[in-house]
Design a protein around this motif. Sequence first.
Motif, short mmCIF file in Angstrom:
data_model
loop_
_atom_site.label_atom_id
_atom_site.label_comp_id
_atom_site.label_asym_id
_atom_site.label_seq_id
_atom_site.Cartn_x
_atom_site.Cartn_y
_atom_site.Cartn_z
N UNK A 44 -35.24 93.92 -20.74
CA UNK A 44 -34.16 94.72 -20.15
C UNK A 44 -33.68 95.78 -21.15
N UNK A 45 -33.55 95.39 -22.40
CA UNK A 45 -33.13 96.35 -23.43
C UNK A 45 -34.14 97.48 -23.54
N UNK A 73 -33.79 99.84 -20.66
CA UNK A 73 -32.59 100.66 -20.78
C UNK A 73 -32.77 101.74 -21.85
N UNK A 74 -33.43 101.40 -22.94
CA UNK A 74 -33.68 102.38 -23.99
C UNK A 74 -34.57 103.51 -23.48
N UNK A 75 -35.55 103.18 -22.65
CA UNK A 75 -36.44 104.20 -22.10
C UNK A 75 -35.72 105.18 -21.20
N UNK A 76 -34.59 104.79 -20.66
CA UNK A 76 -33.82 105.69 -19.79
C UNK A 76 -33.04 106.73 -20.58
N UNK A 77 -32.93 106.53 -21.88
CA UNK A 77 -32.18 107.48 -22.71
C UNK A 77 -32.93 108.81 -22.78
N UNK A 78 -32.19 109.88 -22.76
CA UNK A 78 -32.76 111.21 -22.61
C UNK A 78 -33.71 111.62 -23.74
N UNK A 79 -33.42 111.29 -24.98
CA UNK A 79 -34.24 111.73 -26.10
C UNK A 79 -35.25 110.68 -26.57
N UNK A 80 -35.38 109.58 -25.85
CA UNK A 80 -36.32 108.53 -26.23
C UNK A 80 -37.69 108.86 -25.66
#
Length: 172
Positions: free
Chosen positions: A60-61, A64-71
């Motif tokens: 899940x983490x 969620x991290x993949x949804x961040x714009x600059x990731x």
Amino acid sequence: MRRIITLTVMNRPGVLNRITNLFSKRHYNIESITVGHSEVENRSRITCVVNVESVQIAEQITKQLNKQIDVIKVQDITDQSVVARELALVKVAVQPATRSEIYSLIEPFRASIIDIGKDSLVIQLTGETNKIEAFLELIKPYGIKEIARTGTTAFARGTQPAGQGNRNYSIV
């Protein structure tokens, strides 16, 4: 359960803040975090060590991290064969009578003395977290004045055993 998550991100202002906010909003504690430039210009690598209750929470983490714009890329490398290191600088109180004892403790750990003062030594040590912890326990009776640690930085080894079930998450 301890997990090592690596991220490749765009090197822009506010990226680290957004990543750490994601963890804090979900009440996950980051045990260590390291950030530095990667091999690609304008990209950085972040290595987070987190303690979670299950593999599902780790997944899940990562989602969620993949949804961040600059990731750009997220990997949970915990179950892979990894190279992981930490750096520690340790300032130890020394007396003339104990100086040679401390030198004999430093050598087996392949540590080095990087500063000598009248009443202290600064020791540099690199290695896996358990090596750092073992050294600190041995040196503690002499009097640790200060400790500065980088936290774990890691990546997967070049060759991985077949069928290991690597979990790579990428938006690219």
